[in-house]
Enzyme design. Sequence first.
Site, mmCIF file in Angstrom:
data_model
loop_
_atom_site.group_PDB
_atom_site.id
_atom_site.type_symbol
_atom_site.label_atom_id
_atom_site.label_comp_id
_atom_site.label_asym_id
_atom_site.label_seq_id
_atom_site.Cartn_x
_atom_site.Cartn_y
_atom_site.Cartn_z
ATOM 1 N N GLY A 1 70.023 26.629 43.077
ATOM 2 C CA GLY A 1 69.601 28.023 42.982
ATOM 3 C C GLY A 1 68.767 28.407 44.180
ATOM 4 O O GLY A 1 67.559 28.182 44.201
ATOM 5 N N ALA B 1 68.031 31.388 45.708
ATOM 6 C CA ALA B 1 67.462 32.714 45.931
ATOM 7 C C ALA B 1 66.071 32.506 46.529
ATOM 8 O O ALA B 1 65.706 31.386 46.912
ATOM 9 C CB ALA B 1 67.408 33.495 44.630
ATOM 10 N N LYS C 1 68.686 32.603 37.224
ATOM 11 C CA LYS C 1 68.291 33.607 36.242
ATOM 12 C C LYS C 1 68.266 32.999 34.850
ATOM 13 O O LYS C 1 69.145 32.221 34.471
ATOM 14 C CB LYS C 1 69.268 34.787 36.293
ATOM 15 C CG LYS C 1 68.874 35.949 35.403
ATOM 16 C CD LYS C 1 69.860 37.095 35.545
ATOM 17 C CE LYS C 1 69.480 38.253 34.626
ATOM 18 N NZ LYS C 1 70.438 39.381 34.743
ATOM 19 N N LYS D 1 53.546 29.528 30.841
ATOM 20 C CA LYS D 1 53.878 30.456 31.936
ATOM 21 C C LYS D 1 54.056 31.881 31.411
ATOM 22 O O LYS D 1 53.651 32.854 32.065
ATOM 23 C CB LYS D 1 55.155 29.992 32.646
ATOM 24 C CG LYS D 1 55.653 30.929 33.756
ATOM 25 C CD LYS D 1 54.592 31.206 34.817
ATOM 26 C CE LYS D 1 55.158 31.800 36.101
ATOM 27 N NZ LYS D 1 55.939 33.015 35.943
ATOM 28 N N HIS E 1 50.623 33.227 30.882
ATOM 29 C CA HIS E 1 50.104 33.497 32.233
ATOM 30 C C HIS E 1 50.576 34.877 32.692
ATOM 31 O O HIS E 1 49.793 35.680 33.205
ATOM 32 C CB HIS E 1 50.585 32.404 33.190
ATOM 33 C CG HIS E 1 50.488 32.750 34.652
ATOM 34 N ND1 HIS E 1 51.365 33.629 35.265
ATOM 35 C CD2 HIS E 1 49.639 32.335 35.627
ATOM 36 C CE1 HIS E 1 51.058 33.752 36.542
ATOM 37 N NE2 HIS E 1 50.012 32.974 36.793
ATOM 38 N N GLU F 1 48.607 38.338 33.475
ATOM 39 C CA GLU F 1 48.872 39.032 34.745
ATOM 40 C C GLU F 1 49.112 40.529 34.505
ATOM 41 O O GLU F 1 48.609 41.375 35.257
ATOM 42 C CB GLU F 1 50.093 38.389 35.404
ATOM 43 C CG GLU F 1 50.536 38.975 36.714
ATOM 44 C CD GLU F 1 51.812 38.297 37.197
ATOM 45 O OE1 GLU F 1 52.761 39.033 37.543
ATOM 46 O OE2 GLU F 1 51.870 37.051 37.213
ATOM 47 N N ARG G 1 44.466 49.605 0.203
ATOM 48 C CA ARG G 1 45.630 48.766 -0.092
ATOM 49 C C ARG G 1 45.683 48.403 -1.569
ATOM 50 O O ARG G 1 46.750 48.383 -2.186
ATOM 51 C CB ARG G 1 45.607 47.485 0.765
ATOM 52 C CG ARG G 1 45.746 47.730 2.250
ATOM 53 C CD ARG G 1 45.782 46.425 3.040
ATOM 54 N NE ARG G 1 47.061 45.731 2.855
ATOM 55 C CZ ARG G 1 47.198 44.554 2.275
ATOM 56 N NH1 ARG G 1 46.136 43.914 1.781
ATOM 57 N NH2 ARG G 1 48.389 43.996 2.164
#
EC number: 1.1.1.44
Length: 537
Positions: free
Chosen positions: A55, A57, A123, A230, A233, A237, A500
């Site tokens: 990959g 890219a 991807k 991740k 994370h 961000e 409730r």
Amino acid sequence: MRSEVPSSTSPSFLSPPFIHLPLLSLSSPTPLPHSSSSTFSLFSTMAASQIGLVGLAVMGQNLALNIAEKGFPISVYNRTASKVDETLDRAKSEGDLPLSGHYTPRDFVLSIERPRSIVILVKAGSPVDQTIASLASFMEPGDTIIDGGNEWYQNTERRLSDAHSNGLLYLGMGVSGGEEGARFGPSLMPGGDFQAYDNIQHILKKVAAQVDDGPCVTYIGEGGSGNFVKMVHNGIEYGDMQLISEAYDVLKNVGGLSNEELGQIFDEWNKSELESFLVEITADIFKVKDDLADGGLVDKILDKTGMKGTGKWTVQQAAELSVAAPTIAASLDCRYLSGLKEERENAAKILEAAGMKEEVNAIRGGVDKKRLIDDVRQALYASKICSYAQGMNLLRAKSAEMGWDLNLGELARIWKGGCIIRAVFLDSIKQAYQRNPNLASLVVDPEFAKEMVQRQAAWRRVVGLAVSAGISTPGMCASLAYFDTYRRARLPANLVQAQRDYFGAHTYERVDLPGSYHTEWSKLARKSDPNVAAALH
């Protein structure tokens, strides 16, 4: 962007028959069984690569060059041959790096020394399954597949199970830092088989960003933990970027500051407790002039924010685990609202015609700019603490559910360098969890508690001023509400629970007696006040 959470029940990536190839002596002088027309190498074809990467890219290409530059011979492969050629050209121009390019899956796999470790950077979703299927037929028991994309953690767990059934090892590895981080040192979050991590940790520790207390990589835990970490994370961000954009909005529209002034302010903030990658690049953005027209480039950018899905996944997971993450959720909502550009423009016209007046101009005249700048700095920092606290609480909750035993202090440490949310105050977060690994929230860590209390007055002034001026600050407002809600010993939730119980007989607990209770509220209300009974009929 995928609009739904990916299914974790898609077909096995190893649906083709698994082929156990006879062992090849890669250390012998016999050339590897591939034709010279399908492989090109910048180092001797007699030597096997220590690792492979598929990959090519932007992220994959840069990570491959990083690995090679650190002295580890690497094989690369991409379905599009031109990407292989491009990577080879870069490897040559950037220092004759030990990188070999391959044009078929078979030649690629066989060029790597055993036990093989192959990183995939394609991807997320079905392309990962397709890539693994193309490689697995040539791999052998003990080899490792490492998915370095932003993958849904349950897909990683499914693939890990499939790999085990065929004798392979598997890692789902979060990679953060963008193209620059990939090239010169990212933050790496590998989770899955520990043996797979152990096989290549010497490479990962050299490739990762380096900070004062070590490389920005650690073994995260079992299963899909690396991809989940991740994901969170990225959710943090989202919150960080939203809060910074709100600080910009208040300073520009309430304070009347120019881009030049904003660039200077963010430069100064990057020497304070706010020192971080995102504050640093924000300062740079304000300094860039538009080369196609007058003024700053940032002012010409359409106010629609894109996204790839990890923020959405984070908010979904927070909801499923009953973890409050209002700052991260607000940042996601703002991205949705930013996409409604035409609707927002139309709403502005309709509300103006209905008599809506902008208060910001009247307020701007009475603003003390120096004080506002300092107040916004403090509000931004306090809001960031809340956002990170929410992310850490989500990680802790998922770790408990899955049995991952995540080390939150270590996660803060590996985020100190390489990644997008890298910031000086992550060291304080690391220390907070070292002081108390079972810390309920960063908000109640003694050091952070002092920081919050010292900044709350400025924080409230900024939020109040923004509300008065009609400037939306959903991230800062959500953070402040989170702080105020969390610190209160008693909330109005007693009334909600009474409601409730009134309409749904959901029962309630008492503060003075044990057990669960149900009350016939309407009947008792009629008895206690005849006027209520009359009103109900």
